[in-house]
Enzyme design. Structure first.
Site, mmCIF file in Angstrom:
data_model
loop_
_atom_site.group_PDB
_atom_site.id
_atom_site.type_symbol
_atom_site.label_atom_id
_atom_site.label_comp_id
_atom_site.label_asym_id
_atom_site.label_seq_id
_atom_site.Cartn_x
_atom_site.Cartn_y
_atom_site.Cartn_z
ATOM 1 N N GLU A 1 0.513 -5.157 11.031
ATOM 2 C CA GLU A 1 0.073 -3.759 10.917
ATOM 3 C C GLU A 1 0.889 -2.987 11.938
ATOM 4 O O GLU A 1 0.739 -3.179 13.145
ATOM 5 C CB GLU A 1 -1.429 -3.630 11.232
ATOM 6 C CG GLU A 1 -2.350 -4.332 10.246
ATOM 7 C CD GLU A 1 -2.630 -3.523 8.981
ATOM 8 O OE1 GLU A 1 -2.109 -2.396 8.838
ATOM 9 O OE2 GLU A 1 -3.369 -4.036 8.128
ATOM 10 N N GLU B 1 1.798 3.602 3.042
ATOM 11 C CA GLU B 1 2.305 2.970 4.264
ATOM 12 C C GLU B 1 3.833 2.981 4.254
ATOM 13 O O GLU B 1 4.510 1.955 4.310
ATOM 14 C CB GLU B 1 1.681 1.573 4.398
ATOM 15 C CG GLU B 1 0.151 1.692 4.513
ATOM 16 C CD GLU B 1 -0.620 0.384 4.403
ATOM 17 O OE1 GLU B 1 0.003 -0.694 4.447
ATOM 18 O OE2 GLU B 1 -1.862 0.445 4.262
ATOM 19 N N HIS C 1 0.846 -1.207 0.000
ATOM 20 C CA HIS C 1 0.000 0.000 0.000
ATOM 21 C C HIS C 1 0.872 1.243 0.000
ATOM 22 O O HIS C 1 1.739 1.421 0.859
ATOM 23 C CB HIS C 1 -0.943 -0.028 1.212
ATOM 24 C CG HIS C 1 -1.992 -1.091 1.068
ATOM 25 N ND1 HIS C 1 -2.463 -1.843 2.116
ATOM 26 C CD2 HIS C 1 -2.652 -1.517 -0.041
ATOM 27 C CE1 HIS C 1 -3.374 -2.694 1.663
ATOM 28 N NE2 HIS C 1 -3.509 -2.524 0.366
ATOM 29 N N HIS D 1 2.392 -3.843 6.855
ATOM 30 C CA HIS D 1 1.435 -2.755 6.573
ATOM 31 C C HIS D 1 1.438 -1.785 7.740
ATOM 32 O O HIS D 1 2.045 -2.041 8.785
ATOM 33 C CB HIS D 1 0.015 -3.327 6.408
ATOM 34 C CG HIS D 1 -0.179 -4.103 5.143
ATOM 35 N ND1 HIS D 1 -0.887 -3.624 4.072
ATOM 36 C CD2 HIS D 1 0.264 -5.333 4.779
ATOM 37 C CE1 HIS D 1 -0.883 -4.509 3.098
ATOM 38 N NE2 HIS D 1 -0.189 -5.574 3.505
HETATM 39 O O1 0X9 Z 1 -6.875 -4.282 4.260
HETATM 40 C C1 0X9 Z 1 -5.710 -4.637 4.116
HETATM 41 O O2 0X9 Z 1 -5.224 -4.960 3.041
HETATM 42 C C2 0X9 Z 1 -4.791 -4.664 5.343
HETATM 43 N N1 0X9 Z 1 -5.026 -3.516 6.163
HETATM 44 S S1 0X9 Z 1 -4.556 -2.027 5.623
HETATM 45 O O3 0X9 Z 1 -5.095 -1.034 6.525
HETATM 46 N N2 0X9 Z 1 -2.965 -1.907 5.712
HETATM 47 O O4 0X9 Z 1 -4.973 -1.871 4.280
HETATM 48 C C3 0X9 Z 1 -5.123 -5.884 6.162
HETATM 49 C C4 0X9 Z 1 -4.947 -7.160 5.433
HETATM 50 C C5 0X9 Z 1 -5.136 -8.306 6.348
HETATM 51 N N3 0X9 Z 1 -5.883 -9.325 5.719
HETATM 52 C C6 0X9 Z 1 -5.281 -10.458 5.296
HETATM 53 N N4 0X9 Z 1 -4.012 -10.609 5.418
HETATM 54 N N5 0X9 Z 1 -6.037 -11.384 4.760
HETATM 55 ZN ZN ZN Z 2 -1.867 -1.873 4.035
#
Ligand code: 0X9
Ligand code: ZN
Ligand code: CA
Ligand code: CA
Ligand code: CA
Length: 418
Positions: free
Chosen positions: A377, A177, A174, A304
């Protein structure tokens, strides 16, 4: 307004088209974006927020921060979600951007400690040339706009493919980030600079093959700082609106309402699985590590921001177990996830406990390759609002160092696998 045929219009016309046909709730352009907080949310409500097309920024203690149009926020409120307006995203971005950058491709003034793509490239090339015996820089392929997706391998006898557990770290899927790129850079610097001095580093470099991809989305992150101001950009730069790389992976792509089919959405999954060159390239690299029928990469972290969480698969379903996730396997993910979280103070949970996502990297890595794949995260836990994605550069050192032990734990776990 007459709807024009897609193929017949130029970029300027496309903007008009967007304004006329974008779904009622979606923020069609950046001027429509408002920042909201929803209190006391559970995973079903967060999935409803995500599914609505809102852009979820972070969640902590049930408080979910997201951006959306006013109309969309209203419709979520009508569903009984406790939505409160924080402010206008552009105003908040402007407040986080007190000074423009001194040059067009630098981070905004005061945040020069973050690495631009050019600076990242230089640091990696220097590590490669100064530590040629243990570090080897190559590329996993090219981004949509043609930037190299840098791939650093770190191991003793680095030029040889030895029979050692392989581990992959990926960052910056992303765009906004940026702290995650610094996390991968720290991994590279620590395992090269401290080799021969730090006994843990030395042992791990001698007994593992470590792969690091510091920026999976260099086009997006360069765009996010272009012109010297942060834009809050998430996706890649393919087409006018970009694709959310973490919804574009090929396992159960688009299956379960955990992504959007609308190009305007911040969780747009793309036209097909692996339609983004960036996910295709990283997946091909992982596929290339199947040697003699067995996947060499044993473990993986995708970094992330933000919310301070350790997340394990699956994201596409609330179920703990499936036909590709046995009770024992789920228990192993929980054990390792909790151990990692105990080392850095993050909160461990299954990724669907946050909200449903489909086409994410971890689901593909585990289902298709049996890789122990987790998402971190990073900082901050909450209260970030817009600043959540843009902590001052003074936070880089403490918040990346905070994960040193977790990185070592994962590298060690990679050797303890069947
Ligand atoms: O939504 C996402 O892609 C991630 N959160 S973010 O705020 N950085 O965009 C979380 C992804 C977690 N889900 C999986 N790993 N399946
Ligand atoms: Zn992300
Ligand atoms: Ca600073
Ligand atoms: Ca080696
Ligand atoms: Ca090997």
């Amino acid at each position: 307004m007459k709807i024009l045929r897609r193929g017949s219009i130029a970029a300027a016309g496309l903007l008009l088209l967007a304004a006329s046909v974008a779904p009622a709730g979606a923020a069609q352009d950046d001027n429509d974006r408002m920042l909201y907080e929803a209190r006391g949310t559970d995973s079903a409500q967060r999935t409803a927020i995500a599914r609505s097309g809102a852009d979820i920024w972070g969640t902590s203690d049930g408080v979910t921060t997201f951006s959306a149009s006013a109309a969309l926020a209203k419709s979520l409120q009508a569903k009984g979600i406790d939505v409160e307006r924080v402010g206008d995203v552009e105003d908040l971005l402007a407040a986080r951007n007190p000074d423009m950058a001194t040059s067009a491709d630098e981070f905004p003034a005061g945040d020069e400690g973050y690495h631009t793509y050019g600076e990242l490239t230089e640091v990696l090339q220097r590590a490669d040339s100064e530590h040629g015996d243990i570090a080897s820089l190559s590329s996993a392929g090219s981004s949509y706009q043609g930037r190299a997706l840098h791939l650093m391998k770190i191991s003793d006898n680095v030029a040889q493919d030895e029979d050692e557990p392989e581990v992959l770290f990926t960052c910056n899927q992303h765009a906004r980030e940026h702290l995650t790129t610094e996390m991968c850079l720290r991994i590279v610097e620590r395992f090269t600079d401290e080799y021969g001095t730090d006994p843990t580093v030395t042992e791990l470099v001698n007994t593992r093959e470590i792969y690091v991809i510091p920026s999976v989305n260099p086009d997006g992150s360069e765009y996010d700082i272009e012109g010297g101001r942060y834009k809050g950009w998430r996706k890649n730069r393919q087409g006018y609106y970009g694709t959310d790389l973490n919804r574009n992976w090929g396992y159960k792509w688009g299956c379960c309402g955990g992504s959007s089919g609308s190009p305007y959405s911040d969780t747009y999954r793309g036209t097909s699985a692996f339609s983004a060159p960036e996910t295709r390239a990283v997946a091909s690299f992982v596929e290339s590590r199947v040697v003699g029928g067995s996947q060499q990469i044993k473990a993986h972290i995708d970094f992330h921001t933000y919310s301070e969480l350790v997340l394990w698969p699956y994201g596409y379903t609330y179920s703990d177990t499936t036909d590709t996730m046995s009770r024992e396997e789920a228990r192993r993910f929980q054990e390792v996830g909790r151990k990692l979280a105990a080392s850095n103070g993050y909160t461990p949970q299954q990724s669907s406990d946050l909200y449903i996502t489909d086409g994410s990297v971890n689901d593909w890595m585990w289902a298709e390759h049996g890789i122990l794949s987790l998402t971190f995260e990073m900082y901050p836990a909450s209260g970030g609002g817009i600043g959540g994605f843009y902590p001052p550069d003074e936070r880089i050192e403490p918040e990346t160092r905070r994960n040193d032990e977790a990185v070592d734990i994962l590298l060690t776990e990679a050797g303890a696998q069947p």
